[in-house]
Design a protein around this motif. Structure first.
Motif, PDB file in Angstrom:
ATOM      1  N   PHE A 265     -83.630  35.487  32.973  1.00  0.00           N
ATOM      2  CA  PHE A 265     -84.687  34.416  32.672  1.00  0.00           C
ATOM      3  C   PHE A 265     -85.057  34.730  31.184  1.00  0.00           C
ATOM      4  O   PHE A 265     -85.265  33.413  30.510  1.00  0.00           O
ATOM      5  CB  PHE A 265     -85.909  34.647  33.383  1.00  0.00           C
ATOM      6  CG  PHE A 265     -85.401  34.340  34.885  1.00  0.00           C
ATOM      7  CD1 PHE A 265     -84.304  33.455  35.348  1.00  0.00           C
ATOM      8  CD2 PHE A 265     -86.413  34.319  36.088  1.00  0.00           C
ATOM      9  CE1 PHE A 265     -84.112  33.343  36.471  1.00  0.00           C
ATOM     10  CE2 PHE A 265     -86.214  34.169  37.428  1.00  0.00           C
ATOM     11  CZ  PHE A 265     -84.995  33.524  37.707  1.00  0.00           C
ATOM     12  N   ASN A 268     -82.786  33.114  28.647  1.00  0.00           N
ATOM     13  CA  ASN A 268     -82.502  31.701  28.653  1.00  0.00           C
ATOM     14  C   ASN A 268     -83.765  31.057  28.319  1.00  0.00           C
ATOM     15  O   ASN A 268     -83.692  29.837  27.805  1.00  0.00           O
ATOM     16  CB  ASN A 268     -82.015  31.275  30.068  1.00  0.00           C
ATOM     17  CG  ASN A 268     -80.443  31.652  30.328  1.00  0.00           C
ATOM     18  OD1 ASN A 268     -79.549  30.684  29.849  1.00  0.00           O
ATOM     19  ND2 ASN A 268     -80.473  32.724  30.899  1.00  0.00           N
ATOM     20  N   LEU A 269     -85.064  31.624  28.769  1.00  0.00           N
ATOM     21  CA  LEU A 269     -86.035  30.717  28.544  1.00  0.00           C
ATOM     22  C   LEU A 269     -86.713  31.040  26.958  1.00  0.00           C
ATOM     23  O   LEU A 269     -87.389  30.124  26.680  1.00  0.00           O
ATOM     24  CB  LEU A 269     -87.191  31.188  29.671  1.00  0.00           C
ATOM     25  CG  LEU A 269     -86.998  30.542  31.039  1.00  0.00           C
ATOM     26  CD1 LEU A 269     -87.845  31.264  31.934  1.00  0.00           C
ATOM     27  CD2 LEU A 269     -86.717  29.091  30.930  1.00  0.00           C
ATOM     28  N   TYR A 333     -93.838  31.623  23.815  1.00  0.00           N
ATOM     29  CA  TYR A 333     -93.093  32.436  24.192  1.00  0.00           C
ATOM     30  C   TYR A 333     -93.638  34.064  24.370  1.00  0.00           C
ATOM     31  O   TYR A 333     -93.141  34.589  25.141  1.00  0.00           O
ATOM     32  CB  TYR A 333     -91.865  32.504  23.190  1.00  0.00           C
ATOM     33  CG  TYR A 333     -91.096  31.171  22.852  1.00  0.00           C
ATOM     34  CD1 TYR A 333     -90.527  30.462  24.133  1.00  0.00           C
ATOM     35  CD2 TYR A 333     -90.797  30.556  21.756  1.00  0.00           C
ATOM     36  CE1 TYR A 333     -90.080  29.136  24.073  1.00  0.00           C
ATOM     37  CE2 TYR A 333     -90.401  29.500  21.645  1.00  0.00           C
ATOM     38  CZ  TYR A 333     -89.849  28.545  22.579  1.00  0.00           C
ATOM     39  OH  TYR A 333     -89.108  27.523  22.599  1.00  0.00           O
ATOM     40  N   TYR A 379     -75.929  27.140  36.640  1.00  0.00           N
ATOM     41  CA  TYR A 379     -75.966  28.641  35.974  1.00  0.00           C
ATOM     42  C   TYR A 379     -74.480  29.076  35.928  1.00  0.00           C
ATOM     43  O   TYR A 379     -74.222  29.761  34.686  1.00  0.00           O
ATOM     44  CB  TYR A 379     -76.836  29.679  36.802  1.00  0.00           C
ATOM     45  CG  TYR A 379     -76.819  30.855  36.058  1.00  0.00           C
ATOM     46  CD1 TYR A 379     -77.672  31.136  34.924  1.00  0.00           C
ATOM     47  CD2 TYR A 379     -76.231  31.771  36.607  1.00  0.00           C
ATOM     48  CE1 TYR A 379     -77.455  32.306  34.231  1.00  0.00           C
ATOM     49  CE2 TYR A 379     -76.178  33.154  35.924  1.00  0.00           C
ATOM     50  CZ  TYR A 379     -77.068  33.359  34.910  1.00  0.00           C
ATOM     51  OH  TYR A 379     -77.108  34.678  34.219  1.00  0.00           O
ATOM     52  N   PHE A 394     -78.708  22.033  31.348  1.00  0.00           N
ATOM     53  CA  PHE A 394     -78.988  23.225  31.260  1.00  0.00           C
ATOM     54  C   PHE A 394     -80.840  23.224  30.788  1.00  0.00           C
ATOM     55  O   PHE A 394     -81.472  24.039  31.092  1.00  0.00           O
ATOM     56  CB  PHE A 394     -78.452  23.790  30.043  1.00  0.00           C
ATOM     57  CG  PHE A 394     -77.026  24.362  30.128  1.00  0.00           C
ATOM     58  CD1 PHE A 394     -76.653  24.560  31.192  1.00  0.00           C
ATOM     59  CD2 PHE A 394     -76.425  24.507  28.861  1.00  0.00           C
ATOM     60  CE1 PHE A 394     -75.323  25.062  31.314  1.00  0.00           C
ATOM     61  CE2 PHE A 394     -74.986  24.925  29.085  1.00  0.00           C
ATOM     62  CZ  PHE A 394     -74.443  25.144  30.316  1.00  0.00           C
ATOM     63  N   LEU A 395     -81.007  22.022  30.750  1.00  0.00           N
ATOM     64  CA  LEU A 395     -82.606  21.672  30.586  1.00  0.00           C
ATOM     65  C   LEU A 395     -83.003  21.834  31.933  1.00  0.00           C
ATOM     66  O   LEU A 395     -84.245  22.496  32.228  1.00  0.00           O
ATOM     67  CB  LEU A 395     -82.862  20.516  29.908  1.00  0.00           C
ATOM     68  CG  LEU A 395     -82.587  20.305  28.575  1.00  0.00           C
ATOM     69  CD1 LEU A 395     -82.739  18.911  27.972  1.00  0.00           C
ATOM     70  CD2 LEU A 395     -83.216  21.379  27.452  1.00  0.00           C
ATOM     71  N   HIS A 398     -83.145  25.634  32.890  1.00  0.00           N
ATOM     72  CA  HIS A 398     -84.322  26.175  32.321  1.00  0.00           C
ATOM     73  C   HIS A 398     -85.504  25.780  33.035  1.00  0.00           C
ATOM     74  O   HIS A 398     -86.440  27.039  32.908  1.00  0.00           O
ATOM     75  CB  HIS A 398     -84.381  25.961  30.833  1.00  0.00           C
ATOM     76  CG  HIS A 398     -83.127  26.437  29.894  1.00  0.00           C
ATOM     77  ND1 HIS A 398     -82.882  26.107  28.546  1.00  0.00           N
ATOM     78  CD2 HIS A 398     -82.179  27.362  30.445  1.00  0.00           C
ATOM     79  CE1 HIS A 398     -81.696  26.756  28.261  1.00  0.00           C
ATOM     80  NE2 HIS A 398     -81.372  27.592  29.176  1.00  0.00           N
ATOM     81  N   ASP A 399     -85.734  24.756  33.229  1.00  0.00           N
ATOM     82  CA  ASP A 399     -87.044  24.413  33.964  1.00  0.00           C
ATOM     83  C   ASP A 399     -86.827  24.856  35.476  1.00  0.00           C
ATOM     84  O   ASP A 399     -88.074  25.604  35.749  1.00  0.00           O
ATOM     85  CB  ASP A 399     -86.890  22.839  34.383  1.00  0.00           C
ATOM     86  CG  ASP A 399     -87.342  21.992  33.045  1.00  0.00           C
ATOM     87  OD1 ASP A 399     -87.849  22.486  32.206  1.00  0.00           O
ATOM     88  OD2 ASP A 399     -86.875  20.639  33.038  1.00  0.00           O
ATOM     89  N   MET A 401     -85.582  28.063  36.130  1.00  0.00           N
ATOM     90  CA  MET A 401     -85.862  29.255  35.837  1.00  0.00           C
ATOM     91  C   MET A 401     -87.257  29.625  35.772  1.00  0.00           C
ATOM     92  O   MET A 401     -87.901  30.497  36.047  1.00  0.00           O
ATOM     93  CB  MET A 401     -84.885  29.852  34.824  1.00  0.00           C
ATOM     94  CG  MET A 401     -83.695  29.904  34.933  1.00  0.00           C
ATOM     95  SD  MET A 401     -82.794  30.847  33.269  1.00  0.00           S
ATOM     96  CE  MET A 401     -80.891  30.929  34.068  1.00  0.00           C
ATOM     97  N   PHE A 402     -87.908  28.655  34.879  1.00  0.00           N
ATOM     98  CA  PHE A 402     -89.580  28.779  34.781  1.00  0.00           C
ATOM     99  C   PHE A 402     -90.242  28.635  35.887  1.00  0.00           C
ATOM    100  O   PHE A 402     -91.172  29.287  36.303  1.00  0.00           O
ATOM    101  CB  PHE A 402     -89.886  27.824  33.676  1.00  0.00           C
ATOM    102  CG  PHE A 402     -91.325  27.960  33.251  1.00  0.00           C
ATOM    103  CD1 PHE A 402     -92.044  28.765  32.754  1.00  0.00           C
ATOM    104  CD2 PHE A 402     -92.348  26.794  33.939  1.00  0.00           C
ATOM    105  CE1 PHE A 402     -93.521  28.935  32.430  1.00  0.00           C
ATOM    106  CE2 PHE A 402     -93.499  26.815  33.684  1.00  0.00           C
ATOM    107  CZ  PHE A 402     -94.146  27.986  32.788  1.00  0.00           C
TER     108      PHE A 402
END
Length: 432
Positions: A265, A268-269, A333, A379, A394-395, A398-399, A401-402
């Motif tokens: 995570f 990627n984040l 971040y 993924y 991928f956006l 990433h969402d 994953m968050f």
């Protein structure tokens, strides 16, 4: 206990196994999922199959090895330090299995699935064999309360030192970006860990062993199967036991989720230019060191307010922090990095063990659950240079994953609050 230059030698000998095992266990749990998913490109089906096999083996090997060590007539099993001495080299070799591919794997190759099964089952089998002997050695070294407190103190320091292996591994291998360096580090770590555990095997002499060698015979202390089943039934019908085990199951799920996916995570984040490699290494290391540090400084808190309140308040803290992180968003971040670190060390981790028979399936269910969700958002294509998927995919990944980073701890903490509230043993810290 014998003191030598102020050092409690039996306690030092006992804690060396904790140090050796801790160094290997932290590295194994932190890196193996990313290695098999990103580098070996294991298929989702093979990953799940390996986890199911591991879940079954993980549940049965504790009572199996426990029965063997308690009832064997061989000194190799019945004398605890010798179990550690002879098991340590095999434990270290088992630790090395995942880091060296059996061939250059192609994407989705079946052999990578077999590799994962062998790596998980052999490593956990040797971990169980050695650490069960160490657990029994704790009770056999001394029956005095003061001596056991010394064992606990030395053991906690060894746990803290062992948890630093992720920090040093990240620095040496550039957080597993440099595979040859990573492999070299694991070999050196395996040798060092085996040496630490062999020290226990040579010098961790217990009172039980001394009596055993003098009499050269075992007293018949084994329980009949009828007695075992009766005791098991009595335990399983206790309300507080069921509540505690249910709580511990979700705690193991949470700990496994954090350990297996924190690095994935974060990579990627948090963009690479936002956090330098050395800062990432410190972050990953802090995620494993900080929980051990909490244990060392928490004794007065536990004595004053008790385990029940510490655990319950810890769950409320997890809920609040997860909600705040979700509202803040993934763009900040350093806040996200701090949340990832603290998420690996909730207050409740100080008082929950992770080796109960009924909680071990969580160690397999957590990675299966997360990998299934991540693969639904592409993924498996993230590290495939041959594919050129839509960047918008991928956006969404990433969402996802968050959301997992925030919502998994939030949901687990809410469930734990519901389970833990009716627990009735609340004032044990003031019981004399």
């Amino acid at each position: 206990m014998t003191l030598f230059f102020g050092i409690n030698r039996p306690a030092l000998a006992y804690s060396m196994t904790t140090l050796g095992a801790g160094m290997m266990n932290h590295i194994f749990n932190f890196y193996y999922v990313k290695l098999f998913l990103n580098r070996y490109k294991i298929s989702e089906g093979a990953f799940h199959q390996a986890q199911v096999v591991f879940m079954i083996w993980n549940a049965i090997n504790d009572p199996l090895f426990g029965y063997i060590q308690d009832n064997s007539k061989s000194e190799f099993c019945s004398i605890r330090r010798r179990s550690i001495l002879f098991g340590a080299p095999f434990y270290a070799l088992a630790f090395l299995i995942p880091w060296f591919p059996w061939k250059d794997y192609s994407e989705g190759e079946w052999l990578s699935g077999i590799h994962l099964v062998v790596a998980l089952c052999v490593f956990d089998g040797m971990l169980t064999f050695v650490l069960l002997a160490q657990c029994a050695l704790f009770t056999e070294i001394s029956t005095k309360h003061e001596s056991r407190l010394q064992l606990i103190k030395y053991n906690q320091v060894a746990s803290l030192l062992g948890s630093s292996s992720i920090l040093f591994c990240g620095i040496v291998s550039d957080n597993m970006e440099n595979i040859p360096r990573f492999q070299t580090f694991t070999i050196c770590l395996a040798v060092l860990s085996a040496a630490c555990m062999c020290y226990t095997g040579m010098f961790g002499v217990s009172q039980y062993e001394q009596k055993y060698l003098e009499s050269n015979s075992h007293s018949d202390t084994s329980l009949s199967w009828t007695s075992v089943l009766t005791l098991t039934k009595q335990i399983l019908t206790q309300k507080n036991f069921l509540l505690f085990v249910s709580m511990n199951f979700f705690q193991v799920f949470h700990a496994t989720f954090c350990s297996n996916f924190m690095m994935i995570f974060a990579d990627n984040l948090i963009p690479k230019d936002a956090l330098p490699s050395i800062v990432r290494s410190i972050m990953y290391g802090a995620g494993s060191i900080f929980p051990q540090f909490l244990v060392l400084i928490s004794h007065s808190l536990l004595l004053n307010i008790g385990y029940y309140k510490v655990i319950l308040w810890g769950f409320y803290v997890e809920v609040i922090s997860a909600v705040l992180m979700f509202l803040i968003g993934p763009q900040h971040y350093y806040i996200l990095a701090t949340f990832l670190v603290t998420n690996m060390s909730p207050l409740s981790s100080m008082v929950f063990g992770t080796n109960a028979l009924f909680t071990k399936p969580a160690q397999s269910l957590a990675p299966m659950f997360v990998v299934t969700i991540l693969n639904q958002y592409g993924y498996e294509h993230l590290t495939n240079k041959a594919d050129q998927p839509d960047p918008n995919l991928f956006l969404g990944l990433h969402d996802t994953m968050f959301y997992l980073t925030c919502l998994v701890p939030l949901c687990i903490a809410l469930i734990q609050i519901v389970i833990w509230t009716p627990f009735s043993i609340r004032s044990s810290h003031i019981t004399k």
